[in-house]
Design a protein around this motif. Structure first.
Motif, short mmCIF file in Angstrom:
data_model
loop_
_atom_site.label_atom_id
_atom_site.label_comp_id
_atom_site.label_asym_id
_atom_site.label_seq_id
_atom_site.Cartn_x
_atom_site.Cartn_y
_atom_site.Cartn_z
N TYR A 3 -54.10 -64.11 1.47
CA TYR A 3 -53.19 -63.07 1.62
C TYR A 3 -51.78 -63.64 1.71
O TYR A 3 -51.36 -64.51 2.38
CB TYR A 3 -53.75 -62.47 2.88
N THR A 4 -51.00 -62.89 1.23
CA THR A 4 -49.54 -63.05 1.62
C THR A 4 -48.54 -61.65 1.31
O THR A 4 -48.86 -60.93 0.68
CB THR A 4 -48.97 -64.15 0.68
N ILE A 5 -47.67 -61.42 2.32
CA ILE A 5 -46.86 -60.37 2.24
C ILE A 5 -45.28 -60.80 1.98
O ILE A 5 -44.46 -59.72 2.21
CB ILE A 5 -46.86 -59.66 3.64
N ALA A 6 -45.11 -62.10 1.69
CA ALA A 6 -44.04 -62.50 1.30
C ALA A 6 -43.39 -61.54 0.20
O ALA A 6 -43.93 -61.39 -1.06
CB ALA A 6 -43.91 -63.77 0.66
N GLU A 7 -42.03 -61.14 0.22
CA GLU A 7 -41.42 -60.24 -0.59
C GLU A 7 -41.36 -61.28 -2.02
O GLU A 7 -41.26 -60.60 -3.28
CB GLU A 7 -40.17 -59.64 -0.44
N LYS A 8 -40.85 -62.42 -1.97
CA LYS A 8 -40.89 -63.41 -3.24
C LYS A 8 -41.99 -64.60 -2.87
O LYS A 8 -41.77 -65.41 -2.25
CB LYS A 8 -39.50 -63.95 -3.27
N PRO A 9 -43.18 -64.31 -3.35
CA PRO A 9 -44.17 -65.04 -3.17
C PRO A 9 -44.08 -66.31 -4.02
O PRO A 9 -45.27 -67.05 -3.80
CB PRO A 9 -45.64 -64.33 -3.66
N GLY A 10 -43.38 -66.41 -4.74
CA GLY A 10 -43.22 -68.01 -5.49
C GLY A 10 -43.58 -69.09 -4.59
O GLY A 10 -44.34 -69.97 -5.06
N SER A 11 -42.45 -69.39 -3.56
CA SER A 11 -42.53 -70.40 -2.71
C SER A 11 -43.90 -70.81 -2.09
O SER A 11 -44.54 -71.77 -2.06
CB SER A 11 -41.50 -70.39 -1.60
N HIS A 12 -44.78 -69.46 -1.64
CA HIS A 12 -45.76 -69.61 -0.99
C HIS A 12 -46.92 -70.19 -1.92
O HIS A 12 -47.68 -71.05 -1.44
CB HIS A 12 -46.39 -68.26 -0.53
N ILE A 13 -47.09 -69.86 -3.02
CA ILE A 13 -47.91 -70.09 -4.18
C ILE A 13 -47.68 -71.64 -4.56
O ILE A 13 -48.69 -72.26 -4.66
CB ILE A 13 -48.20 -69.29 -5.49
#
Length: 594
Positions: free
Chosen positions: A77-87
């Motif tokens: 799960y992620t709620i980051a508005e810009k999930p690019g860094s997370h992935i």
């Protein structure tokens, strides 16, 4: 008496409003997805969330693991508005899993922090399936849009985008565990490799049903449209069916159709009837059947082959009435036009009626009248036929919502300016300057609303009038463009070309404008981005600039626009009221292009 002293507890940390909002968003996201999998019949492994593990030299925090039969879902799960860094931080970990899924299952069974998985595996999985039977999928659930470039770098990861979550949420709420077949197809897991099917012999079951063929000469349907009627058990029909449109989760336009096409109260009342009366519904089911997934046989088991025009190859067979119909055991190959509630009343549910209905699901047969399209008929023509037939059948039924009828009308008239406008906005939202900034679904919040853009910005700009001096249709140089004005046109390649031209022409101006504005100006206005300029007035103002550029023969490249727009960042965008986009466009044109 001895006084008890109260031990000092940990001081409660006071959260900021932003932190509280973030926690609520996280809980809602997890709750929605866990609810979907509960309805679909998956088990959530307990005591997994938050466990930090190290697999083959890569560390990661586990969120959830769901299991249904031989299918294991590693869920992120992620709620980051810009999930690019997370992935990006997860890709190497995901690669390790994808490279050797069997080794990862062995790791799950031996990692002490994941003992709850080991317990479930021993008690439920290993007693039925071998390691070779198991399927492992990584499900990445982002509340906000994941750019395609990041998806391309995460090979083997299934992206459960938010609009897909809403689709399966609507689906699973109504038909519960019977939705797992479509979910498996979404994961690209063949039906024969899921659950009990993977344990069966490789020899396919007959999947043949007794029926009759009605040639078009006896039905007055379009040439090559064959009508077949046959009986099929409810469970087999549900596995193969879709409602109205085949795309489902494949097509963004289709999100929400299950919610509108299925009425939970109606299905519940029908399940009560089935449970109480234990008898089949008499009315027939009206459907369309994919011709590539069906074979027809005569009484002597000789196959009756159809050519691309839908005609029997052997002309002598044209009057054949009795038939044996063989239908592939796959999802999404029978389109239900009428009778979806009668069919899905048999769904695998969790209500008080399930015990009775379970005994009826594989036994009771429903009568299906199916239309087989000629193989040469394109997808858009088939959609249009299905939608028209649905409206014909339901035109006098008050329970069919007006909103649904209007949406179906758009399917029937794909060449209307409204339908073209919706397609253009969808393309602009997919990538480019306005990527993920345009409202596509009812659950989208804080994005550009589309109704005013379509009505007052796009329709005047794209109108199919070659004599209009300010329409993109006039500037489009395709020699066949006038064919789009034919009310019976079915040239879908041509309409695709026009949509592409409109999108590309708009993007040239949008790129130049974005590059001229300050970084903090190219945002939707909010309390966080108070310098943001993006709203419907701004968007429609730019579309009106384009109309003037067309009218004055000044369409150009983004590089040339950029030169002309020097000083745009100081233009008084905020001085224009919501309905003044025409004046805004005129003033921008006069200042920079005149």
């Amino acid at each position: 008496m001895r006084n008890k002293t109260k031990k000092p507890g940990k001081k409660r940390v006071k959260l900021t409003p932003e932190q509280r909002a973030e926690n609520l968003l996280k809980r809602n996201q997890e709750g929605e997805i866990r609810g979907i999998f509960k309805n679909l019949g998956f088990t959530r492994i307990p005591n997994i969330d938050g466990k930090n593990i190290n697999y083959d030299g890569r560390s990661s925090e586990m969120d959830d693991i769901f299991v249904c039969e031989n299918l294991i879902l590693i869920t992120e799960y992620t709620i980051a508005e810009k999930p690019g860094s997370h992935i990006k931080n997860k890709i190497l970990y995901y690669n390790k899993i994808v490279e050797d899924k069997k080794s990862f299952i062995n790791f799950l069974n031996t990692e002490p922090k994941l003992s709850s998985f080991k317990k479930f595996y021993d008690e439920n999985i290993s007693l039925k399936y071998t390691l070779n039977h198991l399927k492992v999928e990584i499900l990445y659930c982002s509340r906000f849009n994941v750019a395609q470039e990041h998806k391309n770098n995460a090979k083997g990861v299934v992206f459960f985008d938010y609009h897909l979550v809403q689709y399966f949420k609507s689906l699973s709420k109504v038909i519960k565990r019977s939705g797992k077949y479509e979910f498996c197809e979404f994961l690209k897991i063949p039906f024969e490799e899921f659950g009990d099917n993977i344990l069966k012999s490789t020899e396919a079951t007959s999947n043949k049903y007794h029926g009759h063929i009605l040639p078009e000469e006896k039905s007055n349907f379009k040439g090559g449209y064959k009508i077949v009627s046959f009986y099929i058990d409810a469970n087999s029909l549900m596995r193969r069916s879709y409602v109205l449109r085949q795309e489902g989760w494949r097509d963004r336009d289709n999100i929400g159709y299950y919610q509108r096409m299925f009425e939970p109260k109606k299905i519940s009342s029908m399940r009560k009837y089935l449970s109480d009366k234990e008898r089949v519904f008499i009315n027939n089911i009206i459907a369309t059947i994919s011709e590539s997934k069906i074979k027809l046989f005569d009484e002597k088991e000789n196959e009756l082959k159809l050519n691309e025009n839908g005609q029997f190859v052997d002309a002598s067979k044209i009057r054949v009435t009795p038939t044996r119909i063989q239908i592939e055991d796959e999802c999404n190959i029978i389109g239900l036009i009428d009778g979806q509630h009668r069919t899905y009343a048999y769904h695998e549910g969790d209500d008080i009626y399930e015990t009775k209905i379970k005994s009826l699901r594989d036994v009771q047969n429903l009568l299906v009248t199916g239309i087989i399209f000629p193989s040469k008929e394109n997808v858009s023509t088939r959609r249009k036929f299905e939608a028209n037939l649905f409206l014909e059948i339901n035109s006098n039924q008050s329970n069919v919502r007006t909103q649904l009828k209007q949406e179906i009308e758009l399917m029937i008239t794909p060449f209307s300016t409204t339908a073209i406008s919706k397609r253009i906005l969808q393309k602009l939202n997919e990538n480019g300057s306005f990527e993920d900034l345009i409202e596509q679904y009812s659950f989208d919040k804080g994005k550009l609303k589309t109704s005013s853009i379509v009505s007052f910005g796009l329709k005047p700009l794209i109108k199919l009038d070659e004599k209009s001096p300010d329409s993109l249709f006039t500037s489009w140089q395709d020699v066949n463009k006038l064919k789009l004005k034919d009310k019976d046109s079915e040239d879908f390649n041509l309409i695709d070309d026009y949509v592409k031209y409109c999108v590309e022409t708009m993007r040239e101006l949008f790129i130049a404008v974005k590059n001229r504005l300050n970084h903090d100006q190219w945002h939707l206005y909010s309390h966080k981005t108070q310098n943001g300029l993006l709203n419907v007035t701004f968007f429609n103002g730019l579309l009106n600039v384009l109309r003037l550029l067309i009218e004055n023969n000044k369409l150009n490249t983004n590089q040339e626009y950029f030169k002309e727009l020097n000083g745009l960042e100081s233009f008084p965008f905020r001085s224009y009221k919501s309905s003044q986009y025409r004046k805004m466009g005129e003033d921008i044109y006069k200042k920079f292009f005149n």
